[in-house]
Every structure is written in C-alpha cells, then in structure tokens.
Design a protein around this motif. Structure first.
Motif, mmCIF file in Angstrom:
data_model
loop_
_atom_site.group_PDB
_atom_site.id
_atom_site.type_symbol
_atom_site.label_atom_id
_atom_site.label_comp_id
_atom_site.label_asym_id
_atom_site.label_seq_id
_atom_site.Cartn_x
_atom_site.Cartn_y
_atom_site.Cartn_z
ATOM 1 N N VAL B 48 0.877 -0.980 -0.149
ATOM 2 C CA VAL B 48 0.057 -0.076 0.104
ATOM 3 C C VAL B 48 0.862 0.976 -0.020
ATOM 4 N N GLY B 52 -2.104 5.491 0.676
ATOM 5 C CA GLY B 52 -3.193 4.621 0.850
ATOM 6 C C GLY B 52 -3.462 3.970 -0.280
ATOM 7 N N ASP B 146 -17.809 0.598 -5.781
ATOM 8 C CA ASP B 146 -18.378 1.427 -4.832
ATOM 9 C C ASP B 146 -17.284 2.117 -4.040
ATOM 10 N N LYS B 149 -17.793 1.713 -0.158
ATOM 11 C CA LYS B 149 -17.714 0.176 0.493
ATOM 12 C C LYS B 149 -16.317 -0.244 0.102
ATOM 13 N N ALA B 186 -19.958 -5.718 2.816
ATOM 14 C CA ALA B 186 -19.533 -4.529 2.843
ATOM 15 C C ALA B 186 -18.802 -4.345 4.249
ATOM 16 N N THR B 187 -18.912 -4.951 5.297
ATOM 17 C CA THR B 187 -18.507 -5.158 6.478
ATOM 18 C C THR B 187 -17.203 -5.757 6.828
ATOM 19 N N THR B 189 -13.287 -6.483 6.587
ATOM 20 C CA THR B 189 -12.408 -5.661 7.090
ATOM 21 C C THR B 189 -11.439 -5.030 5.921
ATOM 22 N N ASP B 190 -10.850 -3.732 6.224
ATOM 23 C CA ASP B 190 -10.046 -3.016 4.967
ATOM 24 C C ASP B 190 -9.032 -4.123 4.659
#
Lengths: 699, 214
Positions: B48, B52, B146, B149, B186-187, B189-190
């Motif tokens: 990354v 970001g 999206d 999300k 959608a929930t 984790t990144d």
C-alpha cells in the motif's frame, strides 16, 4: 400567528378573545382530533383542528418535554409516518419521500441550509416549543418549493405572563444541554428570549473498519422575539434566531500498518430574522406584511498530517417580502390572497468561483378559498404560482373536502400538487474531481456554456444525445391524493386511518452527457425520473381512568421508480444468483426506493398522576430498508444490501419538586441497538438527568 | 452433496436413455458446457502506498481460453493467450495489446441465452490507452466500483463476447473479483478487502469449430 399579540388580533374572525386564550393554554398530549385547538399551518391562518380538511398531526410541547427530547430529530423520530434518514445529518422522510421534499418552518418561516437536500434536524433545539404542526401531502402547496411531501412547522412558545425558566441536563457521552427562557411583558411590548447550549463528546460505533470516528459537537442557539402592539388593530413583531454549530472530527486511516490522522473542523451557522406588521381593518379583513431574511454558512476544513488541506465553503442567503390578506366574506366563506418576492443567493467553493454569487429571484402569488357550511361540509381550494428566474415556472393547485358524518366520524379527501425547485447545486455546480478520474459535474445552467467553451478548446471527445436535451430545468412535481377517516367514539378514544398516494414526476437526476478527449466523463442534471410512494397509516390514542394513556401508530409504505419498474417488466434488468451467475430480475424481487421501510410501528404508554409525576415508555420499530446496490444492477432488489429492521426503546420519568423546581431522568435506546454502518446517527444506550426551574410552576 | 450426485445420476440416466433412443444416422453434436475458472490472480496486491493506494507488481496474468490454462508471461508477445488480466482491466489479444486476431465486446443479456453471436455485431480491439475492447471503468464494462464500501461488483447480465487470438469465439461471464468466488460483504475489514481482491472467478464457453454458435 407567531406571537401572543397576534393571536389576540387575528383571532377576531373565527375565535373570540377568550377562546384564543383557552387555546393558548392547550397542553393535552392526545385526543386533539375534535378539539378547538388552533392549527395554523394547513390553511395559512388560525383554524380549529376540527375544521381542517387536510391530513394533519400535532405534537404538543408537553409530550416533547415529557419524552425528554432536546433536538427536533428526537421528536420526529417518534411520530407516525416519519422516518429519519442518516447521511448529512438527520433528515426527515415523510411518507417515503426524501428530506429534500419537506419544508421545515419555525413560526411559519422556512429554514434554509441543506446539504445534498438534507436539512439536519439536529440543528434545531426544541426547548422552547409550544407545539409542532405537521401537514402531510402536497395539499400544503401554498408554501411553495419543497412543500411536496409536507410541511413541518415548529411553533415556539409565547408565554402570556412574565416567566423565567431554565433547565440543565447531563447525559452519557458527556452530553450537556442547557436552556434559559425569559418572557417579559410590559404594557404594549412583550419580549421572549431563549438560549440553548448543547455539547457532546460523540460516539464511535463503526465496526470492522479502521475508520473509527468520534465527532464532538457543540451547538448554541439564541432566539429573541419582540412584539409591539400599537392598538388592538395593529401590531408589529420582530424575531431573531441565531444558531451556531461546531463539529470536530478526527478521521484515522490505517495505511499499511501506520495510521494517518486527519483533523476535520466543520462550522455551520444560520441566522433568521423577521419583521411582521399586522393590521386588522375591520371584523372581516386583516392583512400582514412580512419581511424575512435568513442566511446559512457552512465551512469545512480538513487537515491531514501529510497532504493538502481540504477547504469547502458554502454561503446561502434568502430574502423574502410577502403580503397576505384574509377576507371573511360571510359566515361560511373565507378567502386568503397573497403575493411575494424571494431572492436567493449562494456562494460556494464548489461552483466556478467562490466570489461569483449565484442568484435566483422568485415572484409568487397564492389564493385560497374556504367554504364551511357549519355542519356537514368543509371545502378548501387554492393555488400558488411561482415565476422563477432560472428555471421553469411552477403552478401548484390544491383541493380538499371534509364530510362530517356525525359528531364522531369524519372523512377527508384531498388532492394537491407541490413542487421542488432545482437547487443551486443542480443549476450551478462546477466540480471536477481530480482525486478520482477527473470527471466533471456541471449544473444545468452552466453545462452548455462550459462544455461549448471546452469544445472550442478541443477538450471534448464526444457528446451524448442527452447533451442536446439539456435545457432549463423544470421543478420536480408531486401529485398527492390523501383519503382519511377520523373517528372519536368518545372522549377517551381516537382513531385515524389514512390512505395516500404520491406520484413524483420530473425528478432531477445526474446523467452522463459526454466525455472529455481523455475519456473522463462529463455529467449534468436532467429531469428524467418518475417515482411513487403509497401506503396507509393508522393512529390510535386511548386514555384510561387511572392516569394511563397510550398511543399506537403504524405506517405501511410501498415505493418505486416507475422507469425501473417498466424496465423490469420489459425484461432488461438483471440480477445475480447467489452463485454469481446472472438472471432476469423479477418484479417480486424489486424493493422500490432506497432508505424506505415497508413497516413502521410505534407504541407509547404514558402515566401521569394528579401530583404531576409522569413516566412513559416508547417503542419504535422500523423494518429493513435497502441501503446500497451490491449485486451489480441499478435497481434495489432483494439481493442488495439492507439495513436490518430494529426496535429502539426509550424511557423517561419526571416529577415536580418544591418552589418551581422539577427533575427528569431517562434512558434512550434502552436495548442499546447500534448499526454503525447504516445508522451512524443512532447512539447506543444513553442515560440523562435534567433539573428544571420555572417561575410559572403549575399548581 | 448427496443431492447433487443424485441429480447427476438422473441427468446421466436420462441422457443415456435419450441417446439410446436417437437414431444412429443423425450426427450427435456434444453440447458445449461451461468451464469455470476459480480465483485466477490478476496482479494481486503486494503493498500500500503512503497515500493509501494498494498496488500490485504491475504484471498481467495471461490466459488461454482455448487451452483453459495460464500462459507464461514470457509468451506475452505470442498468440498463445486470449485474455490478460490486471486488476479490473482485461485485455484481448489484438489491436495495441497483442499480435493475435483477438477482440471483444460487452453484451447486455444472459450468458445462457446467448446462443448465437449476431452476424452484424462488431468486435472491438484494444486501443490503449484511449479505449479497450472490454470497456474499462466503473459501470462501463463488466463491473461497478463502490468508493464508500471499497468494493468491486460484477454487473449483472453482462456477457463478454470474445474473439480469441486465433479468431475463434467464446463467451465469458465474470462471477467475482474476490478470492473465494463471491464479492466480499460491505462489513469485511479493509485488510481483507485488500488481500482478497484481484482474484477472478469466471465461467466461459469456447466454440472450437470457428462458428458463432454456442
């Protein structure tokens, strides 16, 4: 309409002086359906609730106080047929229509300052409210733009004697709320001052994300009202309200193990001032000249530890002069006529240039006729015409009829058309997102001008056919039909049933109109969508002998985008099976507009004894609602992401003490329901306690 | 599982029955069946940036539809591959991308219902960086993105109609862009959204006889 003094003057045509006084003292929570209670919003003039032929609801100041509500959002969350939306603060969704389509008034004057169409209800303190009047459906069209889904009018408390009241409250998340209100009456002058301070440390509820946020907020509201009575026939009213809000946010973004913090600072303030001159020529004719000014400013700064600061400034002001004359022709016929002039101005860093003001001028006139034969029938017909400088003119007619079958049963039918003016963003936005692909969005007024210029510079790759359809935007229209039956079998029971259908045409949506030579998209706004909302509402209120009372409210709601439904019927909309392959979408999969819930239900049980002790518990249920398209088509269907249905339980109790003191304590969201992703505004379980003092304590 | 075996048996038994009934004089063309490719990596994330942005090594994954196999990167200048994957970008072996006869277009419709490629349909070729045969970008080709999300979702009802490097035809439906064959919740984790992206699951039917019929 605004002040005690006006009540006295205005009441002549319909109410005696004493009657008005009795109405001012109204504090009954429920069972107001057949009462003499005055309601001003529906007919733009004081009328008794029992003589109003359109669907209305009323929230009394007493019920607001007893529920321990401090912001307008707290109050409206608990009303039948109203859902709060999240995103850009708490917005009001009335009968399935977005916050853009409900006008919010304080003492009859519109509030401005919307972000993406949402007027944040948290901005409005409710510590000095006598009542809130709600008119549903576009039969409230005499108010002009935004009065499509309905009108919410906050009537501030104008006490009729000298009074001093203060309260302080402390609650979870270090939430502080304090009010002071002072009323002073001299011979011809009367003055009211209100001050509110609110602050909270905020909360963090977002799960499974590195984005943990708390948003400490502080708000201050100051209101000053002044009335001067020249004579029984003439008076002048001044009022001033100032509200300021500071929101601090710390946004943390985790970046390959290291966390980068951004400090956000948002400052919003709004100011409203009005001067109203009232004059009664005789028993039959009265007039008022109303000048109103309001402004809103929103300033956002975001500072990242590394990187460029982000600044956004939005300034809006609104000036209006209006004259309204009411003529009581005879005992059964009455007419109101009015005309006015509005000038709006916006400066924003998101338009071409912060210094170039965007303006719109509106000239309008309205007329309303009421016929009341005194027994069985009440009829009301009216219209409003708005001539706009920057977009097409709007004509908004309304018609309503009430039939009183007997003293216990009434039927109402109303039809009306309301409109919403294109907002400044849709007219003037000039925004290029250099952070994400350099796409541009141009407002409808600017688009052809800007694109033409770009074309001469050789920057335009191609233009779509809808580019050539760009023209003066039309207002969005809603045509609503409401039918309701109201039944009050006795003093202690009341039942209301209402069916509604709203058809919304000309909805403005953003559409791609072309490409840059680089391939990046160019968007603008067109009137293209059509939608509907329909359903029914039931409201029942009961009073019991032992001090208990209860109320129930239910709303059933269906919504849809008509063009999407046509596409589904034509077999051109697809969806994904759970295994990832595609299939045709069936109409039974379709769920309608996002953020709308099919069922909404609330129950309230209240107890109050003769010594003034009260306790109440309120339960609010909302069924699931579509949040986002996740299955790769453009419509909302069963395969998409939903917010799950939930219940919140709120409790409060209070008791008067000696010497004008009183206490209150409560718990909001007892069951601690939280959904950080879909309900960022819903705090977890919150305890609070309030100490109140009033010189006007009750016996 | 047992149910599936049961169904399979029924199909087999029925087809034996059907085939045994058909006269031996008519030539039986074996129906083309869809092949599913699971979790094909497409320049998966290796880090990354300070801003970001997740990034990969910048390499394409070359795939032969004809052979149903990954083609080595050293063969990128040949006609051995038909599709090349890098993030959300899919190349065809033709135009600016390769030396083959490849091309493609995106058809709105259902994979199973595309029985014949219409004779007047135009196969586009890659013309980097201005345009690609398989249109690249959110909502334009095969996926939507999206930004809130942070998820890539394949569009429903999109068939990638492919001309292979050797000029034959195939149809492709993208099923998922995430490891495991399904779009993440959608929930998620990144970290999960970063590590599991850029894995294609898709199904395809290849017509080896050179016709436009499937």
């Amino acid at each position: 309409m605004k002040k005690r003094a006006i009540y006295i003057i205005w009441a002549s045509a319909f109410l005696s002086y004493t009657n008005a006084k009795a109405q001012m003292n109204f504090s009954k929570d429920s069972l107001a359906l057949y009462s003499d209670t005055v309601f001003v919003t529906a007919n733009k003039s004081e009328r008794q609730v029992k003589n109003i032929s359109v669907p209305i609801s009323l929230v009394s100041g007493k019920s607001i106080i007893q529920a321990g509500n401090t912001r307008l959002s707290d109050v409206l969350r608990e009303q039948t047929g109203i859902t709060l939306t999240s995103g850009f603060g708490a917005g009001v969704q009335l009968q399935g229509l977005n916050p853009d389509y409900t006008i919010i008034l304080i003492d009859g004057e519109p509030l401005i300052g919307r972000t993406a169409g949402v007027l944040d209800l948290n901005r409005i303190a409710v510590g000095n409210i006598q009542k809130i009047e709600i008119v549903k459906g576009p039969s409230s069209s005499l108010y002009g733009s935004e009065a499509m889904a309905g009108v919410i009018n906050i009537i501030t408390d104008k006490k009729n004697t000298d009074a001093l009241a203060a309260n302080i409250r402390y609650g979870s998340y270090n939430t502080k709320d304090g009010n002071i209100s002072i009323t002073k009456r001299l011979n011809k002058i009367s003055a009211q001052t209100f001050y509110n301070y609110y602050s909270t440390d905020g909360f963090s509820v977002r799960p499974n994300s590195n984005n943990r946020f708390i948003t400490p907020i502080s708000r201050t509201t100051f209101t000053q009202n002044l009335q001067y009575r020249f004579s029984d026939k003439t008076s002048i009213d001044g009022s001033l309200r100032y509200n300021t809000e500071n929101i601090k946010s710390i946004i943390a973004v985790a970046n390959n193990g290291t966390t980068i913090y951004s400090n956000g600072n948002e400052k919003n303030n709004d100011l409203n001032g009005s001067i109203v001159l009232n004059h009664r020529f005789n028993e039959k004719i009265k007039t008022k000249l109303n000048t109103y000014y309001t402004q809103f400013e929103s300033k956002q700064d975001l500072l990242t530890v590394s990187g460029n600061p982000y600044n956004d400034l939005f300034q809006q002001n609104f000036k209006r002069i209006e004259n309204q004359t009411e003529w009581k022709i005879n005992s059964s016929l009455n007419t109101i006529a009015g005309f006015g002039w509005i000038k709006e101005q916006v400066n924003s860093s998101r338009y071409d240039n912060i210094d170039s003001a965007k303006t719109n001028t509106i000239k309008y006139a309205f007329n309303q006729w009421e016929w009341n034969n005194g027994e069985k029938w009440v009829a009301n017909a009216g219209f409003r015409y708005d001539q706009n400088q920057n977009f097409a003119s709007a004509f908004s007619p309304k018609l309503s009829l009430m039939y009183k079958a007997n003293t216990h049963l009434r039927f109402k039918l109303s039809i009306g058309r309301g409109f919403k003016a294109p907002d400044f963003r849709q007219l003037y936005l000039n925004f290029t997102n250099s952070a994400a692909g350099n796409y541009s969005v141009f407002g409808a007024v600017e688009a052809q001008k800007v694109i033409n210029k770009l074309n001469q510079l050789g920057q335009i790759g191609n233009l779509f056919s809808n580019y050539y359809q760009l023209k003066k935007l039309e207002p969005e229209y809603a045509t609503g039909i409401h039918f309701s039956a109201e039944w009050e079998p006795n003093q202690n029971n009341e039942l209301q049933f209402q069916i509604f259908r709203n058809d919304i045409n000309n909805l403005i949506d953003v559409q791609q109109v072309g490409n840059y030579i680089s391939g990046s998209q160019i968007y603008s706004y067109l009137n293209i969508k059509n939608a509907f909302t329909q359903g029914f509402e039931i409201e029942a209120k009961q009073k019991y002998r032992n001090g208990f009372s209860s109320s129930l409210g239910y709303q059933f709601l269906l919504t849809g985008d008509k063009d999407q439904i046509a596409s589904i019927n034509n077999g051109t909309v697809y969806t994904k099976n759970t295994n990832g392959t595609s299939r045709l979408l069936r109409l039974s999969d379709y769920v309608g507009l996002p953020n709308t819930s099919k069922h909404r239900f609330q129950v309230k049980i209240n107890y109050e004894n003769t010594k003034g002790f009260y306790a109440n518990i309120r339960a609010i249920y909302r069924s699931k609602w579509a949040v986002a398209n996740t299955n790769g088509n453009e419509v909302y269907d069963n395969g998409d992401q939903f917010g799950s249905g939930y219940v919140t339980l709120n409790y409060s109790m209070g008791k008067p003490l000696k010497n004008g003191f009183a206490v209150q304590a409560g718990i909001d969201n007892i069951n601690n329901y939280m959904d950080g992703l879909n309900l960022p505004n819903l705090a977890g379980r919150t305890f609070y306690m309030t100490l109140k003092y009033s010189t006007q304590h009750k016996k | 599982m047992k149910k599936a075996i049961g169904k399979g048996l029924v199909v087999v038994v029925t087809s034996i029955f059907l085939f045994s009934c058909s006269k031996s004089t008519t030539t039986v063309v074996a129906p083309l069946t869809a092949t599913t490719v699971n979790d094909l990596p497409a320049d998966t994330i290796i880090g990354v940036t300070a801003q970001g942005q997740p990034y990969g090594a910048g390499k394409y994954t070359f795939y032969s539809i004809e052979k149903n196999a990954i083609v080595a990167n050293t063969d990128s200048a040949t006609t051995k591959w038909d599709l090349a994957f890098n993030g959300t970008k899919i190349l065809t072996n033709g135009g600016t991308s390769g030396t083959g006869l490849g091309g493609a277009f995106v058809q709105v419709g259902l994979f199973d219902e595309l029985k014949t490629i219409s004779p007047d349909s135009v196969f586009k070729t890659d013309n980097a960086p201005a345009s690609y045969a398989i249109t690249y970008g959110s909502g334009k080709g095969w996926y939507t993105y999206d930004p809130i999300k942070n998820l890539i979702t394949p569009l429903a009802g999109r068939v990638l109609v492919i001309k292979t490097a050797s000029g034959k035809y195939a149809k492709v439906e993208i099923i998922s862009y995430y490891k495991g064959g399904a779009t993440l919740a959608a929930t998620a984790t990144d970290a999960e959204k970063i590590s599991k992206q850029r894995y294609y699951t898709f199904r395809f039917i290849y017509q080896p006889n050179g016709t436009k019929n499937f």
